[in-house]
Design an enzyme around this catalytic site. Structure first.
Site, PDB file in Angstrom:
ATOM      1  N   CYS A  54       3.073  10.219   5.530  1.00 50.18           N
ATOM      2  CA  CYS A  54       1.658   9.826   5.528  1.00 50.18           C
ATOM      3  C   CYS A  54       1.153   9.613   6.962  1.00 50.18           C
ATOM      4  CB  CYS A  54       1.482   8.548   4.706  1.00 50.18           C
ATOM      5  SG  CYS A  54      -0.235   8.044   4.582  1.00 50.18           S
ATOM      6  N   CYS A  58      -0.040   2.086   8.421  1.00 47.95           N
ATOM      7  CA  CYS A  58       0.108   0.785   7.747  1.00 47.95           C
ATOM      8  C   CYS A  58       1.497   0.205   8.083  1.00 47.95           C
ATOM      9  CB  CYS A  58      -0.025   0.961   6.246  1.00 47.95           C
ATOM     10  SG  CYS A  58      -1.443   2.000   5.782  1.00 47.95           S
ATOM     11  N   CYS A  61       4.486  -0.044   5.588  1.00 48.79           N
ATOM     12  CA  CYS A  61       4.772   1.024   4.632  1.00 48.79           C
ATOM     13  C   CYS A  61       5.887   1.967   5.070  1.00 48.79           C
ATOM     14  CB  CYS A  61       3.514   1.831   4.359  1.00 48.79           C
ATOM     15  SG  CYS A  61       3.786   3.058   3.050  1.00 48.79           S
ATOM     16  N   CYS A  98       1.075   4.601 -13.389  1.00 45.64           N
ATOM     17  CA  CYS A  98       0.341   4.634 -12.127  1.00 45.64           C
ATOM     18  C   CYS A  98       1.021   5.606 -11.159  1.00 45.64           C
ATOM     19  CB  CYS A  98       0.310   3.226 -11.534  1.00 45.64           C
ATOM     20  SG  CYS A  98      -0.574   3.179  -9.977  1.00 45.64           S
ATOM     21  N   CYS A 130      -3.511   5.507 -14.118  1.00 47.25           N
ATOM     22  CA  CYS A 130      -3.985   4.931 -12.866  1.00 47.25           C
ATOM     23  C   CYS A 130      -3.455   5.820 -11.743  1.00 47.25           C
ATOM     24  CB  CYS A 130      -3.422   3.513 -12.738  1.00 47.25           C
ATOM     25  SG  CYS A 130      -3.787   2.733 -11.151  1.00 47.25           S
ATOM     26  N   CYS A 190      -8.572  -1.397  -9.477  1.00 40.01           N
ATOM     27  CA  CYS A 190      -7.337  -2.154  -9.289  1.00 40.01           C
ATOM     28  C   CYS A 190      -7.236  -2.386  -7.790  1.00 40.01           C
ATOM     29  CB  CYS A 190      -6.145  -1.336  -9.797  1.00 40.01           C
ATOM     30  SG  CYS A 190      -4.555  -2.082  -9.387  1.00 40.01           S
ATOM     31  N   ARG A 262      -1.531  -9.060 -11.314  1.00 41.43           N
ATOM     32  CA  ARG A 262      -0.209  -8.409 -11.415  1.00 41.43           C
ATOM     33  C   ARG A 262       0.752  -8.929 -10.361  1.00 41.43           C
ATOM     34  NH1 ARG A 262      -1.690  -3.148 -11.325  1.00 41.43           N
ATOM     35  NH2 ARG A 262      -2.337  -3.603 -13.435  1.00 41.43           N
TER      36      ARG A 262
HETATM   37  N1  SAM Z   1      -1.696   5.934   0.259  1.00 42.36           N
HETATM   38  C1  SAM Z   1      -2.464   5.214  -0.672  1.00 42.36           C
HETATM   39  C2  SAM Z   1      -3.064   3.956  -0.095  1.00 42.36           C
HETATM   40  O1  SAM Z   1      -2.502   3.400   0.830  1.00 42.36           O
HETATM   41  O2  SAM Z   1      -4.087   3.523  -0.634  1.00 42.36           O
HETATM   42  C3  SAM Z   1      -1.695   4.864  -1.929  1.00 42.36           C
HETATM   43  C4  SAM Z   1      -0.236   4.478  -1.849  1.00 42.36           C
HETATM   44  S1  SAM Z   1       0.120   2.963  -0.982  1.00 42.36           S
HETATM   45  C5  SAM Z   1       1.882   2.999  -0.907  1.00 42.36           C
HETATM   46  C6  SAM Z   1      -0.284   1.694  -2.174  1.00 42.36           C
HETATM   47  C7  SAM Z   1      -0.118   0.267  -1.790  1.00 42.36           C
HETATM   48  O3  SAM Z   1       1.245  -0.093  -1.783  1.00 42.36           O
HETATM   49  C8  SAM Z   1      -0.588  -0.179  -0.437  1.00 42.36           C
HETATM   50  O4  SAM Z   1      -1.957  -0.386  -0.368  1.00 42.36           O
HETATM   51  C9  SAM Z   1       0.143  -1.504  -0.260  1.00 42.36           C
HETATM   52  O5  SAM Z   1      -0.647  -2.555  -0.752  1.00 42.36           O
HETATM   53  C10 SAM Z   1       1.378  -1.317  -1.127  1.00 42.36           C
HETATM   54  N2  SAM Z   1       2.611  -1.313  -0.317  1.00 42.36           N
HETATM   55  C11 SAM Z   1       3.064  -0.305   0.463  1.00 42.36           C
HETATM   56  N3  SAM Z   1       4.208  -0.636   1.080  1.00 42.36           N
HETATM   57  C12 SAM Z   1       4.500  -1.904   0.692  1.00 42.36           C
HETATM   58  C13 SAM Z   1       5.550  -2.813   0.998  1.00 42.36           C
HETATM   59  N4  SAM Z   1       6.528  -2.490   1.847  1.00 42.36           N
HETATM   60  N5  SAM Z   1       5.539  -4.023   0.423  1.00 42.36           N
HETATM   61  C14 SAM Z   1       4.545  -4.360  -0.436  1.00 42.36           C
HETATM   62  N6  SAM Z   1       3.529  -3.547  -0.769  1.00 42.36           N
HETATM   63  C15 SAM Z   1       3.484  -2.338  -0.217  1.00 42.36           C
HETATM   64  C1  DTB Z   2       0.405  -2.103  -5.600  1.00 41.30           C
HETATM   65  O1  DTB Z   2      -0.375  -3.038  -5.323  1.00 41.30           O
HETATM   66  N1  DTB Z   2       1.703  -2.138  -5.406  1.00 41.30           N
HETATM   67  C2  DTB Z   2       2.317  -0.879  -5.794  1.00 41.30           C
HETATM   68  C3  DTB Z   2       1.125  -0.089  -6.382  1.00 41.30           C
HETATM   69  N2  DTB Z   2       0.016  -0.957  -6.135  1.00 41.30           N
HETATM   70  C4  DTB Z   2       0.852   1.279  -5.934  1.00 41.30           C
HETATM   71  C5  DTB Z   2       3.046  -0.242  -4.679  1.00 41.30           C
HETATM   72  C6  DTB Z   2       4.127  -1.120  -4.064  1.00 41.30           C
HETATM   73  C7  DTB Z   2       4.862  -0.313  -3.082  1.00 41.30           C
HETATM   74  C8  DTB Z   2       6.037  -1.062  -2.514  1.00 41.30           C
HETATM   75  C9  DTB Z   2       6.763  -0.250  -1.515  1.00 41.30           C
HETATM   76  C10 DTB Z   2       7.373   1.019  -2.029  1.00 41.30           C
HETATM   77  O2  DTB Z   2       8.018   1.013  -3.112  1.00 41.30           O
HETATM   78  O3  DTB Z   2       7.239   2.053  -1.363  1.00 41.30           O
HETATM   79 FE1  SF4 Z   3       0.027   5.975   3.755  1.00 43.44          FE
HETATM   80 FE2  SF4 Z   3       1.637   4.006   3.065  1.00 43.44          FE
HETATM   81 FE3  SF4 Z   3      -0.656   3.468   4.264  1.00 43.44          FE
HETATM   82 FE4  SF4 Z   3      -0.673   4.414   1.725  1.00 43.44          FE
HETATM   83  S1  SF4 Z   3       0.155   2.456   2.438  1.00 43.44           S
HETATM   84  S2  SF4 Z   3      -1.974   5.053   3.420  1.00 43.44           S
HETATM   85  S3  SF4 Z   3       1.136   5.752   1.815  1.00 43.44           S
HETATM   86  S4  SF4 Z   3       1.080   4.596   5.156  1.00 43.44           S
END
Ligand code: SAM
Ligand code: DTB
Ligand code: SF4
Length: 339
Positions: A54, A58, A61, A98, A130, A190, A262
């Site tokens: 990606c 973030c 992530c 989802c 979702c 959501c 949630r």
């Molecule tokens: N790329 C899209 C976005 O960021 O909107 C969708 C996928 S992204 C992985 C969805 C959500 O996962 C993020 O907004 C964040 O709140 C959550 N997330 C990602 N990495 C995480 C982590 N290490 N711990 C907790 N939540 C996480």
């Molecule tokens: C949300 O609030 N948490 C989920 C879902 N919406 C998409 C994602 C959590 C991701 C945690 C890190 C991972 O598994 O990559």
């Molecule tokens: Fe990309 Fe992860 Fe950020 Fe979603 S949360 S925009 S997958 S870097």
């Protein structure tokens, strides 16, 4: 009847958040019982349909291309494979499926068309659908609605003042614009966030202020505890304490009485007792299945046991498709026991 307010101030939210713990829980529990008297937990299954690589930065992530983690980028999944996973999730008792993509934003074309097919297929299985795909244009939200999408996940993640410390490649306003487009297309919202990013308690309360100022409130509010993934800039942060999570959930429940709150990422590191306290204090939904997007989650057996021990039941889907009415086993809400 709990009143639905959209004008909460950060100071008021902070006063609720900081109440003596049992007083906070009592207040949240009272709201919860009034609005959600059925002792049900909504089970949602996640699947990463496009993993890694990606462009966004973030800091939390593992899928960001800015950091070196063990997550391997993978091509987008095929529709059939996704539907097979959705069908398995449904058979295990999940009611919402989802699908997540590691995209900054949706681009029109083959990949998006494939997502639309996935949504149609998931709906035909009788599940709530979702997706979480990053930023959306208006016509894309409309196309998702037409495909039958029930909910779009797009988290605010943290308070507006702390956002720039976590993500530099997009703004808070970008997030809010997408949420408005989702709402305008008639898709349910959501949106929630993460605690444990190094933010202050006021930042947490500011995030809850933003979420509760949305009108209507998001139908579902995921509260994630940071999963500290090696290779990401936040890997060394201290873990979120259980009472911090309980306070967030209880406060969210009080501010947004009707929403599904949630208990999301971070459960793998949380004791059963702490999870039960979260469910008592207002959480009524969990992610179900042994993986979130790329990180571990408690397995289905463990969660079935948790729900059973607490005398809770799994929630029925809010939307029933004709296909579901035809195929739903009679006692679906009795969670299947393992062979
Ligand atoms: N790329 C899209 C976005 O960021 O909107 C969708 C996928 S992204 C992985 C969805 C959500 O996962 C993020 O907004 C964040 O709140 C959550 N997330 C990602 N990495 C995480 C982590 N290490 N711990 C907790 N939540 C996480
Ligand atoms: C949300 O609030 N948490 C989920 C879902 N919406 C998409 C994602 C959590 C991701 C945690 C890190 C991972 O598994 O990559
Ligand atoms: Fe990309 Fe992860 Fe950020 Fe979603 S949360 S925009 S997958 S870097």
């Amino acid at each position: 009847m709990a009143s639905l307010r959209h004008d909460w101030q950060v100071s008021e939210i902070r006063a609720i958040h900081d109440l003596p713990l049992f007083e906070l829980i009592d207040r949240a529990r009272a709201v919860h019982l009034e609005e959600h008297p059925k002792r049900e937990v909504q089970l949602c299954t996640l699947l990463s349909v496009k993993t890694g690589g990606c462009p966004e930065d973030c800091s939390y992530c593992p899928q960001s291309s800015h950091y070196q983690t063990t997550v391997k980028s993978a091509a987008m999944l095929q529709v059939e494979d996704v539907l097979e996973a959705a069908s398995r999730a449904r058979d295990a008792g999940s009611t919402r499926f989802c699908m997540g993509a590691a995209w900054r934003s949706v681009k029109d074309g083959r990949a998006f068309d494939r997502v639309l097919s996935m949504v149609k297929g998931v709906k035909a299985l009788g599940l709530e659908a979702c997706v979480t795909l990053g930023m959306l244009e208006e016509h894309q939200a409309q196309a998702l609605k037409e495909a039958g999408l029930d909910a779009y996940n797009h988290n605010l993640d943290t308070g507006p003042g702390y956002y720039k410390s976590i993500i530099t490649t997009r703004s808070y306003e970008d997030r809010l614009v997408t949420l408005r487009r989702v709402r305008r297309a008639g898709i349910t919202v959501c949106s929630g966030g993460i605690i444990g990013l190094g933010e202050s308690v006021d930042d947490r309360c500011a995030m809850l202020r933003e979420l509760s100022s949305l009108t209507p409130h998001p139908e579902s509010v995921p509260i994630n505890a940071l999963v500290r993934v090696p290779g990401t800039p936040l890997e060394e942060l201290p873990p979120v304490g259980p009472t911090e999570l309980v306070r967030m959930i209880a406060t969210a429940r009080i501010l947004m009485p009707k929403s599904q709150v949630r208990l999301s990422a971070g459960r793998a590191e949380l004791s059963q007792e702490a999870q039960l306290l979260c469910l008592y204090a207002g959480a009524n939904s969990i992610f179900y299945g042994e993986e979130l997007l790329t990180t571990p989650n408690p397995g289905e057996d463990t969660d079935r046991a948790l729900i059973e021990q607490a005398g809770l039941t799994a929630q029925a889907p809010s939307v029933q498709s004709p296909a579901q009415a035809a195929t739903q086993p009679p006692a679906l809400r009795e969670l299947p026991t393992q062979p």
